[in-house]
Motif scaffolding. Structure first.
Motif, PDB file in Angstrom:
ATOM      1  N   VAL A   1       0.843  -1.195   0.000  1.00 51.12           N
ATOM      2  CA  VAL A   1       0.000   0.000   0.000  1.00 51.12           C
ATOM      3  C   VAL A   1       0.878   1.245   0.000  1.00 51.12           C
ATOM      4  N   ARG A   2       1.880   1.268   0.845  1.00 50.96           N
ATOM      5  CA  ARG A   2       2.761   2.432   0.894  1.00 50.96           C
ATOM      6  C   ARG A   2       3.567   2.564  -0.393  1.00 50.96           C
ATOM      7  N   ARG A   3       4.040   1.462  -0.918  1.00 48.38           N
ATOM      8  CA  ARG A   3       4.832   1.522  -2.148  1.00 48.38           C
ATOM      9  C   ARG A   3       4.008   2.074  -3.308  1.00 48.38           C
ATOM     10  N   LEU A   4       2.740   1.630  -3.419  1.00 55.67           N
ATOM     11  CA  LEU A   4       1.873   2.123  -4.487  1.00 55.67           C
ATOM     12  C   LEU A   4       1.663   3.631  -4.372  1.00 55.67           C
ATOM     13  N   LEU A   5       1.459   4.092  -3.136  1.00 61.40           N
ATOM     14  CA  LEU A   5       1.283   5.526  -2.916  1.00 61.40           C
ATOM     15  C   LEU A   5       2.543   6.302  -3.323  1.00 61.40           C
TER      16      LEU A   5
ATOM     17  N   ALA B   1       5.266  10.027  -6.740  1.00 63.55           N
ATOM     18  CA  ALA B   1       6.572  10.428  -7.268  1.00 63.55           C
ATOM     19  C   ALA B   1       6.469  10.808  -8.746  1.00 63.55           C
ATOM     20  N   LYS B   2       5.581  10.111  -9.483  1.00 68.62           N
ATOM     21  CA  LYS B   2       5.396  10.434 -10.904  1.00 68.62           C
ATOM     22  C   LYS B   2       4.801  11.825 -11.077  1.00 68.62           C
ATOM     23  N   GLN B   3       4.107  12.294 -10.037  1.00 64.81           N
ATOM     24  CA  GLN B   3       3.524  13.637 -10.074  1.00 64.81           C
ATOM     25  C   GLN B   3       4.407  14.654  -9.347  1.00 64.81           C
ATOM     26  N   HIS B   4       5.605  14.198  -8.974  1.00 66.18           N
ATOM     27  CA  HIS B   4       6.571  15.048  -8.260  1.00 66.18           C
ATOM     28  C   HIS B   4       6.010  15.546  -6.927  1.00 66.18           C
TER      29      HIS B   4
END
Length: 303
Positions: free
Chosen positions: A200-204, A209-212
Motif C-alpha cells: 500500500v505504501r509503495r503504491l502511494l 513520485a510520478k507527479q513530483h
C-alpha cells in the motif's frame, strides 16, 4: 497383484464357493478363475485348493485373508474420499490474502462458498502482499489474493477488480467541508500510512513520485486498523484502498474520494500450479461475488 485379483480371492475365501463368488462379483467362472490364477502366479503359490465338491484355503491363503480384507477396506476408503473430493463433499483448501482484502471482502465470499460447499474446510493466511506472492510461488497455498504483481514470473494473475485509493479523515477535521479531496488538500494535514515494505505504501509513493509529490509521513504503523483508528482520533489523515471503506468507517474515520492524482491498482487472484477441484470452486465464487468497492455519494461527506 491387483485390486481385482484381491476382490476375487476375498469373495471365494469368504463364500468357499466359486459359484457364489461369481454372483457376488458379477463375473463369469472363467473370468474369476483367471483372476485367482493371476494372483497365485504373482505371489508364487497356491492360495485355494479346489475340487469338484469343495473349496478350501491353503495355509498361505489363510494368512492372506485378513491382509486382503484390510487392503481392500483401505482401498475402498481412499476411493470414497477421493470421490468426495472430486464432488466437493470433502476437502481442505489453503488461501493467502493481503489484510485489506482478507478483512473486508473475503469474508462475504467465504459465506457464499460455505453455503454451496459446507464440507470444504478453508484455511486463510492473512499476510502482507509480498508474502502472499511468496506463499503461492512456494506452493504453501493454492491461491492468493493480492495486488497485481510487478513481475509475476511463473504465477498467473486473474484480475478481480480495479481499486482506487480514498482519503480517510477525522470526523472533526476541517477537510469535512469537501465532498472530495486532492492530494494537495489531503497533505495539508499530518499524513500517516503503513510501514515499509507494505505494498500500500509503495503504491502511494510510486504514484505520487510520478507527479513530483513528496509523501511526508508523520505516523506509521504495521496495521491498517491502527492507521484508521489514529485518523479517527484526529492525529492526521491517510489514504487507503477503497476495499477498506467499511473497515475505516467502523473505526470512526470518514472517507472521501481522492483525486489529483487518482491512484488505481488491480486486485486479483494469484495461482501457480493446476488447481484442485475445491480451489477451482472458490476461484469461481470469488469471480462471481467480489465487486469493485465504491464510495456512495451520501457517505462521502457533505460539501
Amino acid at each position: 497383484m491387483t485390486v481385482k485379483q484381491l476382490r476375487a480371492f476375498l469373495a471365494v475365501a469368504q463364500t468357499l464357493s466359486f459359484t457364489q463368488a461369481c454372483e457376488r462379483l458379477h463375473l463369469s467362472q472363467p473370468a474369476l478363475s483367471l483372476a485367482i490364477k493371476g494372483l497365485e502366479d504373482a505371489l508364487g503359490g497356491k492360495l485355494l485348493l479346489r475340487s469338484t465338491r469343495s473349496v478350501r484355503l491353503t495355509p498361505e491363503g489363510e494368512s492372506l485373508l485378513p491382509l486382503a480384507k484390510h487392503l481392500l477396506a483401505q482401498w475402498d476408503n481412499t476411493e470414497e474420499r477421493l470421490r468426495q473430493r472430486f464432488t466437493l463433499q470433502l476437502g481442505r483448501l489453503s488461501v493467502a490474502a493481503m489484510p485489506a482484502f482478507a478483512c473486508n471482502l473475503l469474508p462475504g465470499a467465504l459465506v457464499r462458498f460455505r453455503q454451496q460447499y459446507p464440507k470444504i474446510n478453508v484455511t486463510v493466511h492473512d499476510v502482507i502482499n509480498e508474502d502472499v506472492t511468496d506463499m503461492v510461488r512456494s506452493r504453501q497455498v493454492e491461491m492468493g489474493i493480492a495486488f497485481s504483481p510487478e513481475g509475476s514470473g511463473s504465477l498467473s494473475f486473474t484480475p478481480l477488480f480495479e481499486d482506487h485509493f480514498v482519503a480517510i479523515i477525522s470526523p472533526t477535521s476541517a477537510l469535512n467541508r469537501y465532498t472530495s479531496l486532492s492530494w494537495e488538500q489531503l497533505l495539508s494535514e499530518d499524513f500517516m500510512t503503513l510501514q515499509r515494505p507494505s505494498m500500500v505504501r509503495r503504491l502511494l509513493e510510486q504514484a505520487l513520485a510520478k507527479q513530483h509529490i513528496d509523501l511526508p509521513v508523520a505516523f506509521e504503523s504495521h496495521q491498517l486498523s491502527t492507521v484508521g483508528r489514529m485518523v479517527a482520533e484526529g492525529l492526521g489523515v491517510s489514504a487507503v484502498p477503497s476495499m477498506c471503506l467499511r473497515q475505516m468507517q467502523a473505526l470512526g474515520a470518514r472517507c472521501l474520494p481522492l483525486t489529483s492524482p487518482t491512484i488505481a491498482c488491480h486486485v486479483g487472484i494469484l495461482t501457480q500450479q493446476e488447481l484442485s477441484v475445491a480451489a477451482h470452486a472458490l476461484r469461481a465464487v470469488l469471480m462471481e461475488t467480489v465487486q469493485a468497492p465504491y464510495l456512495p455519494e451520501h457517505e462521502a461527506g457533505q460539501g
